[in-house]
Design a protein around this motif. Sequence first.
Motif, PDB file in Angstrom:
ATOM      1  N   TRP B  62       0.820  -1.222   0.000  1.00 57.23           N
ATOM      2  CA  TRP B  62       0.000   0.000   0.000  1.00 57.23           C
ATOM      3  C   TRP B  62       0.843   1.256   0.000  1.00 57.23           C
ATOM      4  N   VAL B  63       2.101   1.134   0.391  1.00 58.92           N
ATOM      5  CA  VAL B  63       2.975   2.303   0.316  1.00 58.92           C
ATOM      6  C   VAL B  63       3.424   2.509  -1.123  1.00 58.92           C
ATOM      7  N   LYS B  64       3.702   1.384  -1.761  1.00 58.21           N
ATOM      8  CA  LYS B  64       4.252   1.465  -3.118  1.00 58.21           C
ATOM      9  C   LYS B  64       3.186   1.726  -4.169  1.00 58.21           C
ATOM     10  N   ASN B  65       2.009   1.096  -3.986  1.00 56.50           N
ATOM     11  CA  ASN B  65       1.009   1.156  -5.050  1.00 56.50           C
ATOM     12  C   ASN B  65      -0.261   1.844  -4.581  1.00 56.50           C
ATOM     13  N   PRO B  66      -0.695   2.840  -5.319  1.00 56.40           N
ATOM     14  CA  PRO B  66      -1.918   3.536  -4.904  1.00 56.40           C
ATOM     15  C   PRO B  66      -3.161   2.673  -4.990  1.00 56.40           C
ATOM     16  N   ASP B  67      -3.121   1.582  -5.751  1.00 59.78           N
ATOM     17  CA  ASP B  67      -4.340   0.785  -5.866  1.00 59.78           C
ATOM     18  C   ASP B  67      -4.482  -0.234  -4.735  1.00 59.78           C
ATOM     19  N   TYR B  68      -3.509  -0.252  -3.826  1.00 62.64           N
ATOM     20  CA  TYR B  68      -3.664  -1.100  -2.650  1.00 62.64           C
ATOM     21  C   TYR B  68      -4.143  -0.248  -1.490  1.00 62.64           C
ATOM     22  N   ASP B  69      -5.014  -0.799  -0.686  1.00 58.71           N
ATOM     23  CA  ASP B  69      -5.494  -0.068   0.482  1.00 58.71           C
ATOM     24  C   ASP B  69      -4.774  -0.545   1.721  1.00 58.71           C
ATOM     25  N   ARG B  70      -4.551   0.398   2.608  1.00 63.72           N
ATOM     26  CA  ARG B  70      -3.917   0.033   3.875  1.00 63.72           C
ATOM     27  C   ARG B  70      -4.967  -0.597   4.780  1.00 63.72           C
ATOM     28  N   ILE B  71      -4.640  -1.674   5.428  1.00 65.33           N
ATOM     29  CA  ILE B  71      -5.593  -2.252   6.374  1.00 65.33           C
ATOM     30  C   ILE B  71      -4.900  -2.487   7.706  1.00 65.33           C
ATOM     31  N   ASP B  72      -4.243  -1.456   8.177  1.00 66.38           N
ATOM     32  CA  ASP B  72      -3.577  -1.588   9.465  1.00 66.38           C
ATOM     33  C   ASP B  72      -4.560  -1.806  10.608  1.00 66.38           C
ATOM     34  N   TRP B  73      -5.790  -1.333  10.407  1.00 61.70           N
ATOM     35  CA  TRP B  73      -6.775  -1.570  11.473  1.00 61.70           C
ATOM     36  C   TRP B  73      -7.023  -3.055  11.663  1.00 61.70           C
ATOM     37  N   LEU B  74      -6.956  -3.786  10.556  1.00 65.44           N
ATOM     38  CA  LEU B  74      -7.151  -5.232  10.659  1.00 65.44           C
ATOM     39  C   LEU B  74      -5.957  -5.867  11.370  1.00 65.44           C
ATOM     40  N   ASN B  75      -4.777  -5.328  11.088  1.00 67.22           N
ATOM     41  CA  ASN B  75      -3.586  -5.819  11.786  1.00 67.22           C
ATOM     42  C   ASN B  75      -3.705  -5.609  13.281  1.00 67.22           C
ATOM     43  N   LYS B  76      -4.216  -4.441  13.628  1.00 69.38           N
ATOM     44  CA  LYS B  76      -4.383  -4.134  15.036  1.00 69.38           C
ATOM     45  C   LYS B  76      -5.373  -5.095  15.671  1.00 69.38           C
ATOM     46  N   PHE B  77      -6.438  -5.303  14.945  1.00 69.75           N
ATOM     47  CA  PHE B  77      -7.475  -6.211  15.413  1.00 69.75           C
ATOM     48  C   PHE B  77      -6.881  -7.590  15.673  1.00 69.75           C
ATOM     49  N   LEU B  78      -6.114  -8.060  14.693  1.00 67.03           N
ATOM     50  CA  LEU B  78      -5.492  -9.374  14.818  1.00 67.03           C
ATOM     51  C   LEU B  78      -4.516  -9.415  15.984  1.00 67.03           C
ATOM     52  N   GLU B  79      -3.833  -8.302  16.155  1.00 70.89           N
ATOM     53  CA  GLU B  79      -2.835  -8.260  17.212  1.00 70.89           C
ATOM     54  C   GLU B  79      -3.494  -8.430  18.582  1.00 70.89           C
ATOM     55  N   TYR B  80      -4.614  -7.718  18.762  1.00 70.26           N
ATOM     56  CA  TYR B  80      -5.314  -7.838  20.039  1.00 70.26           C
ATOM     57  C   TYR B  80      -5.895  -9.234  20.213  1.00 70.26           C
ATOM     58  N   MET B  81      -6.304  -9.799  19.104  1.00 65.34           N
ATOM     59  CA  MET B  81      -6.995 -11.065  19.173  1.00 65.34           C
ATOM     60  C   MET B  81      -6.027 -12.231  19.224  1.00 65.34           C
ATOM     61  N   TRP B  82      -4.802 -11.985  18.828  1.00 63.50           N
ATOM     62  CA  TRP B  82      -3.863 -13.069  18.594  1.00 63.50           C
ATOM     63  C   TRP B  82      -3.651 -13.987  19.801  1.00 63.50           C
ATOM     64  N   PRO B  83      -3.457 -13.459  21.006  1.00 64.30           N
ATOM     65  CA  PRO B  83      -3.249 -14.367  22.141  1.00 64.30           C
ATOM     66  C   PRO B  83      -4.374 -15.385  22.281  1.00 64.30           C
ATOM     67  N   TYR B  84      -5.605 -14.930  22.031  1.00 63.81           N
ATOM     68  CA  TYR B  84      -6.745 -15.832  22.148  1.00 63.81           C
ATOM     69  C   TYR B  84      -6.780 -16.802  20.988  1.00 63.81           C
ATOM     70  N   LEU B  85      -6.520 -16.247  19.818  1.00 63.89           N
ATOM     71  CA  LEU B  85      -6.528 -17.056  18.608  1.00 63.89           C
ATOM     72  C   LEU B  85      -5.473 -18.141  18.713  1.00 63.89           C
ATOM     73  N   ASP B  86      -4.309 -17.756  19.211  1.00 56.20           N
ATOM     74  CA  ASP B  86      -3.196 -18.665  19.378  1.00 56.20           C
ATOM     75  C   ASP B  86      -3.612 -19.859  20.230  1.00 56.20           C
ATOM     76  N   LYS B  87      -4.192 -19.556  21.380  1.00 60.04           N
ATOM     77  CA  LYS B  87      -4.591 -20.637  22.290  1.00 60.04           C
ATOM     78  C   LYS B  87      -5.658 -21.507  21.650  1.00 60.04           C
ATOM     79  N   ALA B  88      -6.620 -20.858  21.004  1.00 56.54           N
ATOM     80  CA  ALA B  88      -7.720 -21.622  20.410  1.00 56.54           C
ATOM     81  C   ALA B  88      -7.209 -22.534  19.306  1.00 56.54           C
ATOM     82  N   ILE B  89      -6.359 -21.992  18.455  1.00 54.98           N
ATOM     83  CA  ILE B  89      -5.865 -22.794  17.329  1.00 54.98           C
ATOM     84  C   ILE B  89      -5.022 -23.948  17.853  1.00 54.98           C
ATOM     85  N   CYS B  90      -4.152 -23.671  18.800  1.00 55.93           N
ATOM     86  CA  CYS B  90      -3.292 -24.722  19.326  1.00 55.93           C
ATOM     87  C   CYS B  90      -4.107 -25.834  19.962  1.00 55.93           C
ATOM     88  N   LYS B  91      -5.127 -25.417  20.721  1.00 52.07           N
ATOM     89  CA  LYS B  91      -5.970 -26.408  21.381  1.00 52.07           C
ATOM     90  C   LYS B  91      -6.627 -27.310  20.343  1.00 52.07           C
TER      91      LYS B  91
END
Lengths: 511, 538
Positions: B62-91
Amino acid sequence: MGLISGMLMGTIFGIALMAGWRQMIRYRSSKRVAKAVDIKLLGSLSRDDLRKICGDNFPEWISFPVFEQVKWLNKHLSKLWPYVAEAATLVIRESVEPLLEEYRPAGITSLKFSKLSLGTVAPKIEGIRVQSLNKGQITMDIDFRWGGDPSIILAVQAAMVASLPIQLKDLQVFTVVRVIFQLSEEIPCISAVVVALLSEPKPRIDYTLKAVGGSLTALPGLSDMIQDTVETIVSDMLEWPHRIVVPIGGIPVDTSELELKPQGKLTVTVVKANDLKNLEMVGKSDPYVVVFIRPLFKVKTKVIDNNLNPVWDQTFELIAEDKETQALIIEVFDQDVGQDKKLGVVKLPLIKLEAENTKEFQLRLLPSHDMLKIKDKKDRGTITLQVLYHHFNKEEQLEALEAEKKMLEERKKLKEAGVIGSTMDALDGAASLVGSGVGMMGTGLLAGAGAVGSGLNAGAGIVGSGLGAVGGGLTKAGKFMGRTLTGGQSSSKKNGIATPPVNPAQENCNT
Amino acid sequence: MPFVSTLMGFTGFGVGVSAGLMIGYYFFIYFQPTDVEDPVIRPLVEQDSKTLQDLLPEIPFWVKNPDYDRIDWLNKFLEYMWPYLDKAICKTAISIAKPIIAEEIPKYKINSVEFETFTLGSLPPTFQGMKVYVTDEHELIMEPSMKWAGNPNVKLGVKAFGLKATIQVVDLQIFTVPRITLKPLVPNFPCFSKIYMSLMEKPHVDFGLKLFGADLMAIPGLYRFVQELIKDQVSSMYLWPRTLEVPILDPNQAMQRPVGILHVKVLKAMKLRKKDLLGGSDPYCKLKLTESKLPSKKTTVKHRNLNPEWNEEFNMVVKNPNTQALEILVYDWEQVGKHDKMGMNVVPLRELKPEEKTVLTLDLLKNMNTEDAQNDKSRGQLEVELTYKAFKEEDMAKDEGSSEVVKAPDGTPANGGMLVIKVHEALDVEGKYHTNPYARIIFRGEEKKTKYVKKNRDPRWEEEFHFVLDEAPINDRIHVEVVSTSSRIGLLHPKETLGYVDINLADVVSNKRINEKYHLIDSKNGRIQIELQWRTSS
């Protein structure tokens, strides 16, 4: 000799080999870790980061608003919209119709969608912001804008009047939707979703009402009623701190933590007001005060005739659900034949209060809550209040919850009784609405015990007689009656809440 | 004896190497910690220009190409969710893997295989840009650029022949650009019925595989070999145009296609309760399927009859026999005012056996609330005969895949075929006085019209027209015109052309199907989306 030197050489070679391997392992591992760090960093870039990386070649098209733009989502949404609209229609019908039924004003016997289609214009998501305010929760704020062309026709049925189609036109919704995800350690990792409209900035829902094949004046006061209903639904169901909790994924979880619960009790004493504005042509204003936190639970002082510096000294108890965001709303009205006029309003955010500490406030009255629209800076006087906030403990909380439920149920019954009463009272079509109002009042009076009840008593009487005077059947009377009716209706609404004064009394007994 | 000495030398070397390897292993590898540490992440602003230099190849799209959209909010979302996701997936992963392992190990004479640690690490996958393609077809296409450079730690303890070996996977990195297509779109939540996924490029895979604590992937050459192997394996399965298909909704239900027909014969009613004050009631029945938008069907009114016999038959289209129900309401007809309800009942279609005639005698109720005391009163009975006939599979398969070119129906001339014109929608059409657009299609003098859409600049018609031709229309053209009619009977501005377009049919004949947006002539920005198909019998 050869053996020993061979062994020595071999050992050195072996160790060297291992050392080389380890070096390799280390090199690769550190390379991978470095890459992981890079990727992680690039996953959430800020403006400064990007400046540092790009230097002078900073791409012009990139900006970093607080709410991140989601063009791709909008593209999808506009493509998907015809399908979403159709699917959503069903859902809305199923979920909103009972709501309309619950919140419908007394004068209307049935409020239903007769046509509902969401039009061709897709909503836009202006931006998304993700935060983690509490542990185990993700808060997502969605800046949502919709200026659509939906075709919504409400079938409104008032007593004795055949179904009247009313169209909602030019609907515009601008709001920030707050979605809170409650995380869990089971797939799909989200145990519940909480949806609410953020109260700051205030949700804007604009629309115009139009009667299909007729004019709204046919049923006086109707447009106010519908607007009132919509506003109550929005502010009492959706606007933060009110919320909708949806459990997800079939995991039985305790969502009670997420639900809105009574958090504390507010004891408000409306002491007096000074220098109120005079709106009467003859004599002075007849002021009374309406105090509430949720519009569903309004309480009212008695009316003091002909006084611009009235002293009420009345005490009410209100339930607060969320001290952080809720506010005590104080509205001063002038009792009048026809619609009561607003003398001024003021908001007292509960966050200003200290628990268990009675505080006296002298507040300046404002013409409207919406600071944007305020033009005249004229002094509207002040109001003096004494407020005590009591924070509930667990037991009190449960008690309050029960009491609230009971009250709502009782009110529902009252409403039904009122409506039935109205149809019997009604003599002719136009008067039916009046009938309903009066009928409501009758029941309200029956139920209403305590100071407020009696305060209303007088008011109701006046309204009733006012209606009687108008009921002559003048052709022009329609519109005027509409006004009267809204007055009657709104006071009947308050009348319906004539139980609150009873309720605190019960509470007092309990505590 | 140089020979013996050399031999001894070699032997010594051999022994020495093994000893050296042992010593080296214990010295350098065995006593090294095998735990995965969280990498230290310093903010980017603090880093020196050298690390920045290393960063450059990884700059997000998204930095290089104008036709890509930034989705850092999704990254943030994943980051917050990751500890839970990690445990759930591993289980879940462990619970799935355990029975499989337990079943497999006796074959290989292994005593036990156990997960010693299983975690996906602290670093979540990140999305470094999202691209969306807009086509005229009914589908959504998106390409997120996914990069996961994690620090997972999967440690497997294997016991066999009294020995214990540990296998450890660390630092897994997967970079890939999947193309996700959602189609077909349907008017039911979640609004698409299938997800197609395929990779646009070979994915980049990197990881460390430690056996007894030593990273095998660090052996020069081996890593490349393994990486190539994995890449080839994955791309042979999912590299575009190969796709992974994930069905979300049942297609029949999703498309709300009719799956059967319900024949209803309303026979008679007995002992209806009187509603009118004077004379008997005038009963008639209303039939409706729940969840159906079609208007309800009505029998005739039998005047002054409390035991009416109708014997009338109706056919109703069923879309979902499991959830739909037949609703029968008996009303009292009135000359003036509202018709009174005399009673009702509901028959869930689930209870009917397909292809079998069922005669039911229903008690009429006040409402369907079983606890309502008013239902105890007798309101009479209704006799109906119901038969549910499900469509056969081949009937349904007929309109499968609406986007593909179907063969022409029987009876079309051998050299000819059928020209199908689907008028989907128009965009940005605007009239001077009114905009109530409909589309007019003229082909070889024949004219066809769509319905008109009231006051709409972006009308959506979705209408289909057929022309049966003797030969391929190679030299022909069709004329499509968007016209607006005045909504009132206006003499002043009765009709207005909002734009037109002439389309050559030669392309359609050679391509079989074309779906495109055409710019309208004599219009400011107007466009119209038209799908053309040439169906031949062969």
